[in-house]
Scaffold this active site. Structure first.
Site, short mmCIF file in Angstrom:
data_model
loop_
_atom_site.label_atom_id
_atom_site.label_comp_id
_atom_site.label_asym_id
_atom_site.label_seq_id
_atom_site.Cartn_x
_atom_site.Cartn_y
_atom_site.Cartn_z
N GLY A 54 38.75 48.95 52.37
CA GLY A 54 38.84 48.24 51.10
C GLY A 54 39.74 48.91 50.09
O GLY A 54 39.65 48.65 48.90
N CYS A 55 40.62 49.78 50.55
CA CYS A 55 41.55 50.42 49.62
C CYS A 55 42.95 49.95 49.92
O CYS A 55 43.32 49.74 51.07
CB CYS A 55 41.50 51.93 49.78
SG CYS A 55 39.86 52.59 49.68
N GLN A 56 43.77 49.83 48.86
CA GLN A 56 45.17 49.46 49.07
C GLN A 56 45.91 50.61 49.73
O GLN A 56 46.82 50.42 50.50
CB GLN A 56 45.80 49.12 47.72
CG GLN A 56 46.97 48.17 47.85
CD GLN A 56 47.57 47.82 46.51
OE1 GLN A 56 48.43 48.53 46.01
NE2 GLN A 56 47.12 46.73 45.93
#
Lengths: 143, 410
Positions: A54-56
């Protein structure tokens, strides 16, 4: 180890550090600097098992337990996020699972970094904290 | 009619209340128009006016408010029809966005016409919205997805596409202009080739409808989909254009009110187009406001806006090329006003955070096109996209902020 400062004492120290910055540039230069200085994470931990979803950017957190305390190490391919990883390790590493689980982490708001907790950011601070607390919970259950 | 007066960007800016905003103490520079465009005052006012004066459910009530709301709703359908050159207003279906439009087709068409072994062709440039719905129906039907490859600049490999086509091809669903890179595809040729092999063609016009002249009849596409919010209209409104006889051959997408003719517990008969595909109370306020977004574009003139945006794109690209280690991705002639770039040794997310602190909104990351990012071998890009109200001065601000950010990150 018994004399190491509490999580809230470390949070206070960070709030004090940040209060000296007058501009956003100084604040982010400090975070970038923390990111650059973070001890490198062993490559064996830079796998999907340790990657936070869920991290860019890519963020990896590895945790281990020693004498009833949880220790964290981590890395990211984005330097500002790496600085945030460094900050979170500084606050949470070396404490008991219960202390980590209970940490309110109010300093994030106080030093003006709460925008990094916004859901839209997908930049990992929220996911990072969740993972660190989950790891602490796992160690507590193993306890 | 389009104005023949010189392009007055300051006057255009004054129509957009949000452009007065300060972000982190600085005047907002909004370069995320490919994600969503800002709204002119007439669009915002139309929503307020609807709720303040004639809020009513449409198509059924026999009272003044219902009549007014129905007329305004259908006026938007007519505006969209004219905007894309559709033959009949019944061919315009309102959805909640491009994504829903594609899902409607993949389900309502796919359920009837797809069989095991059939092939659906998409391209490497697709947004997830034009990948996942096809994967879902393909999985249910045992159909196969084939992907047109691209070169390093994001141009489609048309020779590979030609070889891919066969009697098995049932649908070619391709983006008109890439959201991540801005590259415009040779869509006429793509449609023509699909038809030569008996396949249908769907054009994802999410990025093209606002910039390019669209005439679905001369394109001869079977479906054309786009979103209202990228055309200066509200969020929550999408458009599905489909050729009438194809729409008629499809199953309804959802069941409920509005889409039926007669209902009994044994069987229901379905309403005519376009209502067959508009089950339930639609997003009336936003559909009505959409015509004012379209009106804004027509009033300034698409060609005039395109010319202005092309100047912004050329200026931005020339300035960006001077930045050390910067590479423009999709650096081709035929582009909408999008510039997507990577900088050696710099993570796009770091850049976005530092630009945001300087009041600049750009988009970073994979742009909902992860397979494309994999093709290009990057984790993501930084994308600046320009609209009618952006200025050369704002690009100067971006370049200065970019250089400052890079200095901080070095």
């Amino acid at each position: 180890m018994e004399t190491s400062p509490s999580i809230s004492a470390i949070e206070k120290e960070i709030i004090g550090d940040f209060s000296m910055f007058e501009t956003w540039e100084e604040k982010y230069e400090y975070i970038i600097d923390l990111g650059k200085k973070l001890a490198p994470l062993n490559e064996t931990f830079k796998t999907d098992d340790y990657k936070i979803k869920g991290c860019q950017s890519s963020v990896w957190i590895h945790s281990f337990e020693k004498d009833g305390r949880v220790f964290f190490e981590g890395d990211s391919d984005a330097v500002i996020v790496k600085g945030l990883v460094s900050l979170m390790i500084h606050v949470l590493s070396g404490h008991t699972p219960q202390e980590i689980i209970d940490a309110p982490l109010g300093f994030i708001d106080e030093v003006g970094l709460s925008s990094h907790l916004a859901q839209t950011r997908s930049n990992g601070l929220r996911a990072m904290i969740k993972q660190m607390k989950l790891d602490a919970t796992a160690f507590k259950l193993k306890g | 009619m389009a104005s023949t007066l010189p392009y007055d960007v300051q006057s255009i800016r004054s129509e957009f209340p949000i452009l007065q905003r300060k972000v982190k103490g600085k005047s907002l520079v909004y370069f995320d128009n490919a994600a969503t465009a800002q709204k002119p005052k007439q669009v915002i006012d139309a929503i307020t006016h609807y709720y303040s004066h004639y809020n009513a459910n449409i198509h059924r009530g026999l009272h003044t408010l219902a009549d007014e709301a129905t007329a305004a709703f259908e006026a938007s359908r007519a505006a969209v029809q004219a905007f894309i050159g559709a033959k009949q207003h019944e061919e315009i279906i309102f959805t909640k966005g491009t994504t829903e439009s594609i899902n409607l087709v993949s389900n309502a068409w796919g359920n009837v016409f797809l069989e095991a072994g059939d092939e659906i062709i998409i391209s490497s440039l697709e947004h997830h919205a034009n990948i996942v719905p096809w994967q879902m129906i393909a999985e249910r039907k045992g159909a196969v997805i084939r992907v047109i490859p691209i070169d390093a600049d994001g141009r489609l490999d048309m020779e590979a596409y030609k070889k891919m086509l066969s009697s098995k091809t049932k649908m070619v669903s391709v983006v008109h202009a890439s959201n991540a890179l801005g590259v415009i595809n040779p869509i006429e040729q793509i449609i023509q080739l699909a038809h030569q092999h008996g396949a249908l063609a769907l054009v994802d016009g999410a990025q093209s409808a606002v910039h390019l002249d669209i005439d679905v009849q001369s394109l001869d596409c079977d479906f054309f989909v786009f979103s209202g919010h990228k055309t200066y209209g509200p969020t929550g409104v999408g458009i599905l254009y489909g050729k009438r006889h194809i729409l008629e051959s499809m199953q309804p997408y959802q069941g409920g009110g509005e889409m039926i003719k007669e209902v009994s517990f044994e069987k229901s008969t379905y309403n005519e187009l376009p209502f067959k595909f508009e089950a339930g109370t639609p997003n009336i306020a936003d559909v009505i406001a959409l015509q004012f977004g379209i009106d804004f574009i027509s009033r300034i003139g698409k060609a005039a806006i395109r010319q202005h945006e092309a100047e912004l794109l050329a200026y931005a690209s020339s300035k960006l090329r001077l930045v050390e280690g910067l590479k423009i991705r999709g650096d081709v002639e035929e582009k909408v006003s999008v510039v997507s770039f990577t900088i050696e040794g710099v993570h796009p997310q770091d850049l976005a955070i530092l630009l945001d602190n300087q009041g600049i909104a750009v988009r970073t990351g994979h742009h909902c096109a992860q397979p494309l990012m994999n093709c290009l071998g990057v984790v993501g890009t930084t994308r600046a996209s320009f609209a009618a109200y952006n200025t050369i001065e704002e690009i100067d601000i971006l370049i200065e902020a970019l250089n400052k950010s890079l200095k901080m990150l070095k």
